[in-house]
Design an enzyme around this catalytic site. Sequence first.
Site, short mmCIF file in Angstrom:
data_model
loop_
_atom_site.label_atom_id
_atom_site.label_comp_id
_atom_site.label_asym_id
_atom_site.label_seq_id
_atom_site.Cartn_x
_atom_site.Cartn_y
_atom_site.Cartn_z
N ASN A 13 0.75 5.48 -10.12
CA ASN A 13 -0.01 5.49 -8.50
C ASN A 13 1.40 5.42 -7.56
OD1 ASN A 13 -2.33 4.33 -6.73
ND2 ASN A 13 -0.53 3.16 -6.22
N TYR A 20 3.18 0.70 0.90
CA TYR A 20 3.14 -0.85 1.47
C TYR A 20 4.35 -1.03 2.05
CZ TYR A 20 0.58 0.39 -3.03
OH TYR A 20 -0.19 1.06 -3.84
N ARG A 21 4.33 -1.82 3.02
CA ARG A 21 5.48 -2.09 4.01
C ARG A 21 6.52 -2.86 3.14
NH1 ARG A 21 1.99 -6.16 7.42
NH2 ARG A 21 2.88 -7.91 6.71
N GLY A 60 -3.60 0.63 -5.45
CA GLY A 60 -3.27 0.73 -6.87
C GLY A 60 -2.03 0.13 -7.38
N GLU A 106 -1.56 10.65 -7.43
CA GLU A 106 -1.01 11.24 -6.08
C GLU A 106 -0.18 12.11 -6.03
OE1 GLU A 106 -2.88 7.10 -5.59
OE2 GLU A 106 -1.46 8.06 -6.66
N ASP A 112 1.25 -4.88 13.14
CA ASP A 112 0.57 -3.82 12.35
C ASP A 112 -0.18 -3.22 13.16
OD1 ASP A 112 0.22 -2.30 9.79
OD2 ASP A 112 0.98 -4.04 8.70
#
Length: 604
Positions: free
Chosen positions: A169, A173-174, A192, A233, A282
Amino acid sequence: MTPSPRIRDLRDFLRVLESAGELRRVRTPVRADYEITEIVSRVCAARGPAVLFEQVEGYDFPVAANLLGSSRRIELALGRPPGEIGEELVTVAHRLQPPSLRGLWESRNVLARVGRSHPRTVGRAACQEIVEEPDLTRLPILTSWPLDGGPFITWPMVLTKHPVTGGRNLGTYRMQVFDGQTTGMHMQIQKGGGFHHHEAEQRGESLPVCVVLGGDPVLMLASIAPLPEDIDELAFAAYLRGQSLPVARAVSQPHLVPASAEFVLEGFVAAQERRREGPFGDHFGHYSHAADFPVFHLMKITRRRDAILPVSVVGQPPQEDRWIGDALQELMAPLARLIHPEVRDLWAFFEAGFHNLLSISVRERYEKEALKAAFGLLGTGQVSLSKVVVTVGPEIDARSASAVFRAIGQWFDPEQDFTMLPGTALDTLDFTSYRMNLGSKMILDACPRSGAAPRAPVNADRLPDLRRFDDDIVEQRLYADSLLVVRLRDAQAPTASRALLERLLSPEAAAFGADSDFSRLPLLALVSEDVRLDDDTHLLWGIFTRFDAARDVLFSHSKLVGAAPVHRGTLGIDATWKPGYPEPVRSSDETIREVDARWSEYGL
């Protein structure tokens, strides 16, 4: 426009953008703390170019921003419009059902691309020209907003493998930088990498991780795409590019990493370790609350000799993620029709932070088939995190918010067409229920009903001036002939907005608005004083990011019949900012003044 094999990495993409007039270079020194964010936010609001900051004060590496902040730049990255790719996949699926020689022949070009869609291991990789000991303080990582918990890596492509199956995967993600060797790992629900970490933690194991910074822009898009859980991906990026993806063995972790990356951060996420991460401004336009998240431990950095750090600025819309999200929807929406043939189109609105407002246009073949489609999609991948779902008829443009709300005005009847789903999973960033990952959803069915006539639109000129009804009301606007938005003064008691909404839905207000269209309103929303009613983007943002469906929605008339609630009249929403909500995101006055004073230096 055709796929562009000549784009192999970030610097190839920068050259393509520059030759197309889609890139500007800022040669004057700028700061990674706050200044770059304010510059990029202004560029995004003006629909401006990608920006390469060549000198970041105190650092040796340039910063690239707003890379995918327009539909044209995304088409340049992909080589064609994203919608064409989704339609192409749907066409092939239909041709091969059932498989036939003719279908295979007609699909030969696509199938050949699929055959090339795999990683290809190489011995030498540009991303490993330099191998260094871990020290994140050398990278120009942005501190974006005044109340952020610290600097955050905003475009990390996090590479993980399932501890049992080995399935790969790549997700974004920050990562909050705690020090030179450790960061947070903001793995939200329905991601994922989070599933892989959960499985490793159940086994008492650390999760090996490689974080990829920069590379082919299609890889960056693939890392954000809402693909099914078992789709690789990296292979998807290779399909988008039309050629195999070069990968190399990581130096210290059991991963194959994209050879064209700018940086690779190699390390692990430990089992049973959490650390307070955030707050962070965000893409919902507010600071997400600080909370405990897994921790990434950096073991090694590999990079190009002249590496460039890509960043993405998120905050109040519009930002770069508007264009990325819309492109991924254009790519993925056609695939929803394979599973739900009644669905004509679906669209999540960037103005509402995507997950907060989803429209679905449905060609109904039996009564309430639209509700079945809504339930089905609410059980599918990241679409399952949608908070407000509106179904409309097939003739309605599901991608136009005003068209969707006009359909509500014409067809929505709360007694028949309102569904509340309390106590369910919500986006991790949603703060309105005061419980992370949990909240409520609602479905509004605005599909035409057989044998019924549409209601006439509400006339703005036939609405009363509500400022005369209550002194706390400062402005009102009728949006799309159906939604009356009422702006309130901020200096109120915490319960004042709720009380005012109840009054506006009561017989008292009905009497005040007698001989007007007030009693015919389908929707009424209260918003705070910071929401600009003359800006459609800001108006939708100010409503849909600030209410919990179960707590903040009322009707003119409600009663319980058996176990079923029955609602009639106007649907009212208290979308005001409430105590306990995080603050809206904006630059400090000091940063705004600084960028104002220096704007001519940037050459933008």
